[in-house]
Design a protein around this motif. Structure first.
Motif, PDB file in Angstrom:
ATOM      1  N   LEU A 138       0.820  -1.206   0.000  1.00 37.01           N
ATOM      2  CA  LEU A 138       0.000   0.000   0.000  1.00 37.01           C
ATOM      3  C   LEU A 138       0.859   1.264   0.000  1.00 37.01           C
ATOM      4  O   LEU A 138       0.443   2.298  -0.542  1.00 37.01           O
ATOM      5  CB  LEU A 138      -0.961  -0.005   1.181  1.00 37.01           C
ATOM      6  CG  LEU A 138      -2.080  -1.050   1.099  1.00 37.01           C
ATOM      7  CD1 LEU A 138      -2.923  -1.032   2.377  1.00 37.01           C
ATOM      8  CD2 LEU A 138      -2.974  -0.829  -0.124  1.00 37.01           C
ATOM      9  N   ASP A 139       2.045   1.187   0.571  1.00 31.43           N
ATOM     10  CA  ASP A 139       2.972   2.315   0.445  1.00 31.43           C
ATOM     11  C   ASP A 139       3.398   2.495  -1.013  1.00 31.43           C
ATOM     12  O   ASP A 139       3.542   3.630  -1.504  1.00 31.43           O
ATOM     13  CB  ASP A 139       4.200   2.109   1.321  1.00 31.43           C
ATOM     14  CG  ASP A 139       3.937   2.410   2.799  1.00 31.43           C
ATOM     15  OD1 ASP A 139       2.854   2.954   3.108  1.00 31.43           O
ATOM     16  OD2 ASP A 139       4.802   2.091   3.638  1.00 31.43           O
ATOM     17  N   THR A 142       0.562   4.111  -2.776  1.00 30.12           N
ATOM     18  CA  THR A 142       0.545   5.541  -2.459  1.00 30.12           C
ATOM     19  C   THR A 142       1.540   6.303  -3.318  1.00 30.12           C
ATOM     20  O   THR A 142       1.239   7.392  -3.832  1.00 30.12           O
ATOM     21  CB  THR A 142       0.856   5.751  -0.961  1.00 30.12           C
ATOM     22  OG1 THR A 142      -0.104   5.042  -0.179  1.00 30.12           O
ATOM     23  CG2 THR A 142       0.802   7.228  -0.592  1.00 30.12           C
ATOM     24  N   GLU A 151      -4.250  11.495  -4.459  1.00 31.48           N
ATOM     25  CA  GLU A 151      -4.183  11.133  -3.058  1.00 31.48           C
ATOM     26  C   GLU A 151      -4.771   9.730  -2.907  1.00 31.48           C
ATOM     27  O   GLU A 151      -5.875   9.465  -3.390  1.00 31.48           O
ATOM     28  CB  GLU A 151      -4.991  12.143  -2.229  1.00 31.48           C
ATOM     29  CG  GLU A 151      -4.667  12.162  -0.760  1.00 31.48           C
ATOM     30  CD  GLU A 151      -5.201  13.413  -0.085  1.00 31.48           C
ATOM     31  OE1 GLU A 151      -4.509  13.947   0.806  1.00 31.48           O
ATOM     32  OE2 GLU A 151      -6.307  13.856  -0.448  1.00 31.48           O
ATOM     33  N   ALA A 152      -4.052   8.838  -2.245  1.00 28.94           N
ATOM     34  CA  ALA A 152      -4.488   7.450  -2.124  1.00 28.94           C
ATOM     35  C   ALA A 152      -5.086   7.179  -0.753  1.00 28.94           C
ATOM     36  O   ALA A 152      -4.633   7.722   0.259  1.00 28.94           O
ATOM     37  CB  ALA A 152      -3.311   6.505  -2.357  1.00 28.94           C
ATOM     38  N   SER A 153      -6.092   6.313  -0.730  1.00 30.34           N
ATOM     39  CA  SER A 153      -6.669   5.888   0.544  1.00 30.34           C
ATOM     40  C   SER A 153      -7.067   4.421   0.455  1.00 30.34           C
ATOM     41  O   SER A 153      -7.376   3.907  -0.619  1.00 30.34           O
ATOM     42  CB  SER A 153      -7.864   6.752   0.942  1.00 30.34           C
ATOM     43  OG  SER A 153      -8.874   6.719  -0.038  1.00 30.34           O
ATOM     44  N   TYR A 154      -7.068   3.772   1.618  1.00 33.08           N
ATOM     45  CA  TYR A 154      -7.387   2.349   1.702  1.00 33.08           C
ATOM     46  C   TYR A 154      -8.784   2.174   2.283  1.00 33.08           C
ATOM     47  O   TYR A 154      -9.146   2.786   3.288  1.00 33.08           O
ATOM     48  CB  TYR A 154      -6.375   1.618   2.579  1.00 33.08           C
ATOM     49  CG  TYR A 154      -6.705   0.149   2.752  1.00 33.08           C
ATOM     50  CD1 TYR A 154      -6.439  -0.764   1.731  1.00 33.08           C
ATOM     51  CD2 TYR A 154      -7.302  -0.317   3.913  1.00 33.08           C
ATOM     52  CE1 TYR A 154      -6.754  -2.103   1.871  1.00 33.08           C
ATOM     53  CE2 TYR A 154      -7.618  -1.665   4.065  1.00 33.08           C
ATOM     54  CZ  TYR A 154      -7.352  -2.552   3.049  1.00 33.08           C
ATOM     55  OH  TYR A 154      -7.675  -3.881   3.188  1.00 33.08           O
ATOM     56  N   THR A 175       1.526   1.130   7.337  1.00 28.90           N
ATOM     57  CA  THR A 175       1.465   1.832   6.062  1.00 28.90           C
ATOM     58  C   THR A 175       1.160   3.303   6.279  1.00 28.90           C
ATOM     59  O   THR A 175       0.582   3.697   7.301  1.00 28.90           O
ATOM     60  CB  THR A 175       0.387   1.206   5.151  1.00 28.90           C
ATOM     61  OG1 THR A 175       0.345   1.913   3.900  1.00 28.90           O
ATOM     62  CG2 THR A 175      -0.995   1.289   5.786  1.00 28.90           C
ATOM     63  N   ILE A 177      -0.580   4.971   3.865  1.00 35.44           N
ATOM     64  CA  ILE A 177      -1.710   5.310   3.004  1.00 35.44           C
ATOM     65  C   ILE A 177      -2.835   5.930   3.824  1.00 35.44           C
ATOM     66  O   ILE A 177      -2.975   5.668   5.026  1.00 35.44           O
ATOM     67  CB  ILE A 177      -2.217   4.050   2.250  1.00 35.44           C
ATOM     68  CG1 ILE A 177      -3.045   4.450   1.020  1.00 35.44           C
ATOM     69  CG2 ILE A 177      -3.021   3.132   3.186  1.00 35.44           C
ATOM     70  CD1 ILE A 177      -3.349   3.287   0.088  1.00 35.44           C
TER      71      ILE A 177
END
Length: 275
Positions: A138-139, A142, A151-154, A175, A177
Motif C-alpha cells: 500500500l505504500d 501511495t 491522493e491514495a486511501s485504503y 502503512t 496510506i
C-alpha cells in the motif's frame, strides 16, 4: 462538505472476465450504463461521482465522450476505485501494473483521488506476515498515486484481511496510506464506524457512506438501516475532514436513481440540522 455518488449502484460490481487468466487485466467494473448513471447522479443533485477503473478503461480511447457526459450532468469525477490481492509476490507486479493504469486513467479524467481495497484471505488462513506485505504494498500504491498527482486511501472491506477493528489496527501501523472509512463495511466487520473515524482522524482522506442492516444482512440507502449516521458525520467533522462525502451503495432493489435521491435527501437534512 460536497456530495458525490458512486456509479456502482447501476449494475453492481464485477471483475473484468479477462482477469481470470490475465491478472494485469482484472479491473473492477459495473455492467450498467455509465451514461445513465452520470445523468441520474447529476439529476439527483450531487456534484461529483466515483467510478471503477474498468469503467474508465471503456473510455480510454475516447476520453472526450466521458468528459462530455460529466460536463453535461454538472459532475466532477472525484475518485477512482481499484483493488487487488496485494499479498502474493509472484502476481504483485501485474497488480501494480493495473494500479498504475488506474492512476493514469484517474488523472486523465480529472479525478484527484485513488481508492483501493484488498488484501486477500488465503485458503489456509491469514499469516501474520501478510499484514507486513499489505502495508508495504500500500505504500507502493501511495507512491504510484502521488506520481500522478493523486491522493491514495485504503478502503477496509469484507472478505479481505482487513474486516475487523483489530485487523484495521494491524494494518494502519504498517502503512502511510490514507484511510477511507466505509461506514457499512466497518459496521459489518464488527466495528463502530464513528469510533474508528475518531481513532484515525489524521488519516481520513476519503469517505464512503452507506447504511447497513445486520438481519437480514443488507447495505441500504442512507437513513434506511441501523447506523448512527449523525454520529458518523459528527466524527468526520471532528477529524477536520471537510471534503467529499461519497455515497457508495452496491445494489438496490428499485431503480438506482431512487436510491441516489433517497440518500441525497437524507444527507441534505443531516448536514443542515445535524440529525
Amino acid at each position: 462538505m460536497r456530495l458525490a455518488y458512486h456509479t456502482i449502484t447501476w449494475g453492481g460490481v464485477v471483475g473484468h472476465a479477462t482477469g481470470v487468466t490475465s491478472v494485469k487485466d482484472l479491473f473492477y467494473r459495473t455492467n450498467g450504463s455509465m451514461a445513465e448513471a452520470v445523468r441520474d447522479i447529476g439529476a439527483a443533485g450531487y456534484e461529483g461521482t466515483e467510478m471503477f477503473d474498468g469503467n474508465l478503461l471503456d473510455f480510454a480511447d475516447e476520453p472526450g465522450t466521458l468528459k462530455g457526459l460529466l460536463d453535461e450532468a454538472g459532475l466532477e469525477l472525484v475518485s477512482v476505485y481499484t483493488g487487488a490481492n496485494f499479498v502474493y509476490a509472484d502476481v504483485l507486479p501485474d497488480e501494480l501494473h493495473r494500479v498504475r493504469r488506474a492512476a493514469e486513467l484517474a488523472a486523465t479524467f480529472g479525478a484527484g483521488r485513488l481508492v483501493v481495497g484488498g488484501g486477500a484471505t488465503r485458503s489456509a488462513g491469514i499469516p501474520g506476515e501478510d499484514y507486513d506485505r499489505l502495508g508495504e504494498t500500500l505504500d507502493r500504491v501511495t507512491a504510484i498515486a502521488e506520481e500522478h498527482g493523486l491522493e491514495a486511501s485504503y478502503h477496509p472491506h469484507l472478505s479481505t484481511i482487513v474486516e475487523s477493528p483489530e485487523q484495521l489496527d494491524r494494518l494502519m501501523s504498517r502503512t502511510r496510506i490514507g484511510f477511507c472509512p466505509d461506514t457499512a463495511h466497518l459496521a459489518a466487520g464488527g466495528g463502530d464506524p464513528a469510533a474508528l473515524i475518531r481513532r484515525y482522524p489524521d488519516r481520513i482522506r476519503h469517505v464512503h457512506l452507506k447504511d447497513f442492516r445486520p438481519e437480514p444482512f443488507a447495505f441500504l440507502p442512507l437513513g434506511e438501516g441501523t447506523l448512527d449516521l449523525p454520529d458518523i458525520v459528527a466524527a468526520v467533522r471532528e477529524s477536520g475532514y471537510d471534503s467529499w462525502l461519497v455515497v457508495e451503495l452496491d445494489e438496490y432493489a428499485g431503480h438506482p436513481a431512487e436510491a441516489a435521491r433517497t440518500s441525497k435527501a437524507y444527507l441534505d437534512r443531516l448536514l443542515a440540522t445535524g440529525r
